[in-house]
Scaffold this motif. Structure first.
Motif, PDB file in Angstrom:
ATOM      1  N   MET A   1      46.889  17.926 -12.286  1.00 52.03           N
ATOM      2  CA  MET A   1      46.217  18.682 -13.623  1.00 52.03           C
ATOM      3  C   MET A   1      47.605  18.702 -14.419  1.00 52.03           C
ATOM      4  O   MET A   1      48.734  19.341 -13.936  1.00 52.03           O
ATOM      5  CB  MET A   1      45.652  20.105 -13.297  1.00 52.03           C
ATOM      6  N   ASP A   2      47.173  18.482 -15.750  1.00 51.78           N
ATOM      7  CA  ASP A   2      48.469  18.740 -16.573  1.00 51.78           C
ATOM      8  C   ASP A   2      48.521  19.888 -17.381  1.00 51.78           C
ATOM      9  O   ASP A   2      47.561  20.712 -17.225  1.00 51.78           O
ATOM     10  CB  ASP A   2      48.677  17.558 -17.741  1.00 51.78           C
ATOM     11  N   LEU A   3      49.651  20.069 -18.134  1.00 54.32           N
ATOM     12  CA  LEU A   3      49.902  21.452 -18.621  1.00 54.32           C
ATOM     13  C   LEU A   3      48.742  21.898 -19.752  1.00 54.32           C
ATOM     14  O   LEU A   3      48.522  23.071 -19.929  1.00 54.32           O
ATOM     15  CB  LEU A   3      51.074  21.622 -19.114  1.00 54.32           C
ATOM     16  N   ASN A   4      48.322  20.840 -20.349  1.00 56.96           N
ATOM     17  CA  ASN A   4      47.292  21.058 -21.400  1.00 56.96           C
ATOM     18  C   ASN A   4      45.774  21.668 -20.857  1.00 56.96           C
ATOM     19  O   ASN A   4      45.265  22.364 -21.276  1.00 56.96           O
ATOM     20  CB  ASN A   4      46.972  19.729 -22.331  1.00 56.96           C
ATOM     21  N   GLU A   5      45.653  20.875 -19.583  1.00 52.18           N
ATOM     22  CA  GLU A   5      44.471  21.276 -18.991  1.00 52.18           C
ATOM     23  C   GLU A   5      44.477  22.863 -18.316  1.00 52.18           C
ATOM     24  O   GLU A   5      43.534  23.655 -18.434  1.00 52.18           O
ATOM     25  CB  GLU A   5      43.937  20.463 -17.648  1.00 52.18           C
ATOM     26  N   ILE A   6      45.808  23.137 -17.841  1.00 52.85           N
ATOM     27  CA  ILE A   6      46.011  24.597 -17.582  1.00 52.85           C
ATOM     28  C   ILE A   6      45.845  25.452 -18.809  1.00 52.85           C
ATOM     29  O   ILE A   6      45.213  26.899 -18.592  1.00 52.85           O
ATOM     30  CB  ILE A   6      47.386  24.488 -16.849  1.00 52.85           C
ATOM     31  N   ARG A   7      46.446  25.017 -19.860  1.00 56.22           N
ATOM     32  CA  ARG A   7      46.458  25.881 -21.100  1.00 56.22           C
ATOM     33  C   ARG A   7      45.033  26.242 -21.314  1.00 56.22           C
ATOM     34  O   ARG A   7      44.738  27.301 -21.983  1.00 56.22           O
ATOM     35  CB  ARG A   7      47.355  25.325 -22.116  1.00 56.22           C
ATOM     36  N   GLU A   8      44.218  25.239 -21.581  1.00 51.71           N
ATOM     37  CA  GLU A   8      42.934  25.430 -21.870  1.00 51.71           C
ATOM     38  C   GLU A   8      42.069  26.132 -20.774  1.00 51.71           C
ATOM     39  O   GLU A   8      41.174  26.952 -21.449  1.00 51.71           O
ATOM     40  CB  GLU A   8      41.931  23.875 -21.961  1.00 51.71           C
ATOM     41  N   ILE A   9      42.263  26.232 -19.562  1.00 52.64           N
ATOM     42  CA  ILE A   9      41.783  27.045 -18.522  1.00 52.64           C
ATOM     43  C   ILE A   9      42.011  28.291 -18.977  1.00 52.64           C
ATOM     44  O   ILE A   9      41.289  29.269 -18.956  1.00 52.64           O
ATOM     45  CB  ILE A   9      41.889  26.641 -17.218  1.00 52.64           C
ATOM     46  N   PHE A  10      43.404  28.723 -19.054  1.00 50.19           N
ATOM     47  CA  PHE A  10      43.917  30.080 -19.578  1.00 50.19           C
ATOM     48  C   PHE A  10      43.328  30.593 -20.874  1.00 50.19           C
ATOM     49  O   PHE A  10      42.750  31.610 -20.978  1.00 50.19           O
ATOM     50  CB  PHE A  10      45.523  30.059 -19.574  1.00 50.19           C
ATOM     51  N   GLU A  11      43.209  29.693 -21.861  1.00 50.81           N
ATOM     52  CA  GLU A  11      42.670  30.112 -22.925  1.00 50.81           C
ATOM     53  C   GLU A  11      41.223  30.632 -22.849  1.00 50.81           C
ATOM     54  O   GLU A  11      40.801  31.438 -23.405  1.00 50.81           O
ATOM     55  CB  GLU A  11      42.713  29.104 -24.103  1.00 50.81           C
TER      56      GLU A  11
END
Length: 108
Positions: A1-11
């Protein structure tokens, strides 16, 4: 999982917090914060002590460090645990009212 996916989940979870009193293992896993030991410990805690009343109870769960708890506090909610317990208490009182308790007999 890349950082963009993690950021999207957090948002997404900041706007739509995960109810940790009703979630399952997969939903906790999808947050990408907890390891398998922490997930197991979380559900063991719920089975032992019941639903959480506050997000801050996460600090009491074995293997949950302060950094993890602080991150989770932004992404989760406990929902309405108080209402759940209140409804359970009302049910118990109703059940008790169905039980007939007779007066003790006195020996003569």
């Amino acid at each position: 999982m890349d950082l963009n996916e993690i950021r999207e989940i957090f948002e997404y979870r900041i706007d739509n917090p995960l109810n940790i009193n009703t979630c399952d293992e997969n939903e906790l896993r999808e947050l990408n914060i907890l390891n398998e030991q922490q997930i197991k410990s979380f559900f063991d805690y719920i089975r032992t002590f019941g639903l959480l009343f506050s997000k801050y109870e996460l600090q009491a769960i074995p293997y949950f460090d302060l950094q993890t708890v602080l991150i989770l506090n932004s992404l989760v909610t406990v929902g309405n645990a108080e209402s759940h317990y209140q409804n359970s208490l009302i049910s118990m009182v109703r059940d008790l009212s169905l039980i007939h308790i007779s007066e003790p007999t006195r020996p003569y």
